[in-house]
Design a protein around this motif. Structure first.
Motif, PDB file in Angstrom:
ATOM      1  N   ARG A 153      94.150 -54.699  33.765  1.00 57.61           N
ATOM      2  CA  ARG A 153      93.626 -54.155  32.506  1.00 57.61           C
ATOM      3  C   ARG A 153      92.483 -53.202  32.817  1.00 57.61           C
ATOM      4  O   ARG A 153      91.396 -53.627  33.181  1.00 57.61           O
ATOM      5  N   GLU A 154      92.743 -51.908  32.643  1.00 55.18           N
ATOM      6  CA  GLU A 154      91.729 -50.932  33.050  1.00 55.18           C
ATOM      7  C   GLU A 154      91.417 -49.925  31.962  1.00 55.18           C
ATOM      8  O   GLU A 154      92.316 -49.406  31.298  1.00 55.18           O
ATOM      9  N   ILE A 155      90.121 -49.671  31.837  1.00 57.72           N
ATOM     10  CA  ILE A 155      89.663 -48.661  30.888  1.00 57.72           C
ATOM     11  C   ILE A 155      88.723 -47.716  31.642  1.00 57.72           C
ATOM     12  O   ILE A 155      87.941 -48.166  32.473  1.00 57.72           O
ATOM     13  N   ALA A 166      91.143 -49.095  23.036  1.00 62.21           N
ATOM     14  CA  ALA A 166      91.614 -49.172  24.421  1.00 62.21           C
ATOM     15  C   ALA A 166      91.677 -50.636  24.864  1.00 62.21           C
ATOM     16  O   ALA A 166      92.638 -51.060  25.521  1.00 62.21           O
ATOM     17  N   ASP A 206      93.068 -45.572  28.969  1.00 61.05           N
ATOM     18  CA  ASP A 206      93.436 -46.964  29.224  1.00 61.05           C
ATOM     19  C   ASP A 206      94.813 -46.980  29.860  1.00 61.05           C
ATOM     20  O   ASP A 206      95.511 -45.970  29.856  1.00 61.05           O
ATOM     21  N   ILE A 245      88.820 -57.265  31.556  1.00 59.74           N
ATOM     22  CA  ILE A 245      89.153 -55.840  31.572  1.00 59.74           C
ATOM     23  C   ILE A 245      88.132 -55.140  32.458  1.00 59.74           C
ATOM     24  O   ILE A 245      86.931 -55.374  32.321  1.00 59.74           O
ATOM     25  N   VAL A 262      95.094 -52.632  26.186  1.00 61.54           N
ATOM     26  CA  VAL A 262      95.365 -53.227  27.509  1.00 61.54           C
ATOM     27  C   VAL A 262      95.480 -54.755  27.455  1.00 61.54           C
ATOM     28  O   VAL A 262      95.818 -55.381  28.456  1.00 61.54           O
ATOM     29  N   GLY A 320      99.678 -45.462  29.632  1.00 59.94           N
ATOM     30  CA  GLY A 320      98.565 -45.592  28.697  1.00 59.94           C
ATOM     31  C   GLY A 320      98.252 -44.340  27.917  1.00 59.94           C
ATOM     32  O   GLY A 320      99.107 -43.471  27.731  1.00 59.94           O
TER      33      GLY A 320
END
Ligand code: ADP
Length: 284
Positions: A199-201, A187, A219, A156, A191, A271
């Motif tokens: 997969r991004e936070i 979050a 997210d 992530i 993801v 998200g």
């Protein structure tokens, strides 16, 4: 003979064979070593996953079991008393008096259940006994190492944008870190179902014009249907098989104990975004 060790010196057939055998043996030993290392790595990975799981289960499990027990009793009483009421009401000449007292019991038991929930919230998010001036950015940076491994393991990517002009807040450092970690953990779980490279936070803090401070965790997970946004904060509302459904309810209590708010918004283009806003002075 010495000559055979010099570069370009002729090497006998027997010697070549011996060297080839040596190389073959070394190669085999290396392969065994690599396989062994891989096995150890796999075992370690599995152990780490088991440990994570166990740690989560042991704290959450014990907590959940005791709460479940406390709540189950009044709920069972509510259900059985309601059942009796239905039976009494079906009688040819229902006795209003005893039906009324049964309803009173239902009310009492339901209140008992919600008192348990209220107590759980206040235990976990007590009003800060001692509020100290602190840097929200530093409090966040302090706990980032705790999630680094999980982020790496689950591929992530985390983007942090911490506003350097953030004023000091008055608050309980541990509680604010708990709030942050809860939001980030949610979050990360959101993801987890995305493809590996998507997969991004994002974590950001921002100083508002009126002195307020906001902390956002976003997210790009599946998000939540607009109609379900408020439900997220209700205690024990969870869509996860092992979820307790207390995280967001506790986070909101922490934000409120700091004179702030916590809200959930649909993310763009996908998200979720969870935003906590505090007034500069904390007012706790
Ligand atoms: P838990 O994580 O134990 O389920 P929470 O109170 O933290 O409890 O969250 C409640 C529910 O809100 C979750 O089960 C999930 O359905 C939803 N939720 C929370 N955070 C997110 C998120 N970032 N994206 C999508 N759904 C979320």
């Amino acid at each position: 003979p010495l000559a055979s060790f010099l570069p370009g010196a002729p090497i006998s057939h027997g010697e070549l064979e011996r060297k080839a055998k040596e190389l073959e043996d070394a190669n085999e030993a290396l392969l065994v070593q690599i396989a062994e290392r891989q096995r150890i790595e796999d075992t370690l990975k599995k152990k780490q996953a088991d440990l994570d799981h166990a740690a989560r289960l042991s704290t959450m499990g014990v907590f959940a079991a005791s709460i479940a027990h406390e709540i189950n009793q009044p709920l069972t009483a509510v259900a059985s008393t309601a059942e009796i009421c239905k039976r009494w009401l079906a009688e040819p000449a229902p006795e209003i008096g005893r039906i009324c007292s049964a309803f009173n019991r239902i009310e009492r038991e339901a209140n008992r259940a919600s008192e348990v929930v209220r107590r759980v919230r206040s235990i976990v998010a007590k009003r800060p006994a001692e509020t100290l001036p602190l840097s929200l950015n530093a409090a966040i940076e302090d706990v980032l190492p705790l999630i680094r491994n999980g982020l790496k393991r689950q591929r992530i990517s985390l983007r942090t944008e911490l506003d350097s002009r953030l004023p000091t807040v008055m608050g309980d450092r541990i509680q604010l870190q708990q709030l942050f970690l809860n939001l980030v953990t949610n979050a990360m779980e959101a993801v987890a179902g995305n493809p590996e490279h998507g997969r991004e936070i994002g974590v950001s803090t921002k100083a508002g014009p009126g002195g307020e401070i906001s902390l956002s965790v976003r997210d790009n997970g599946p998000g939540v249907a607009a109609g379900d946004l408020q439900k997220l904060f209700e205690p024990f509302s969870s869509t996860k098989p092992e979820g307790m459904g207390l995280g967001l309810s506790i986070c909101r209590s922490i934000a409120e104990a700091h004179g702030g708010t916590l809200s959930a918004h649909p993310g763009f283009p996908a998200g979720m975004v969870f935003v906590t806003t505090f007034s500069q002075r904390g007012e706790a």
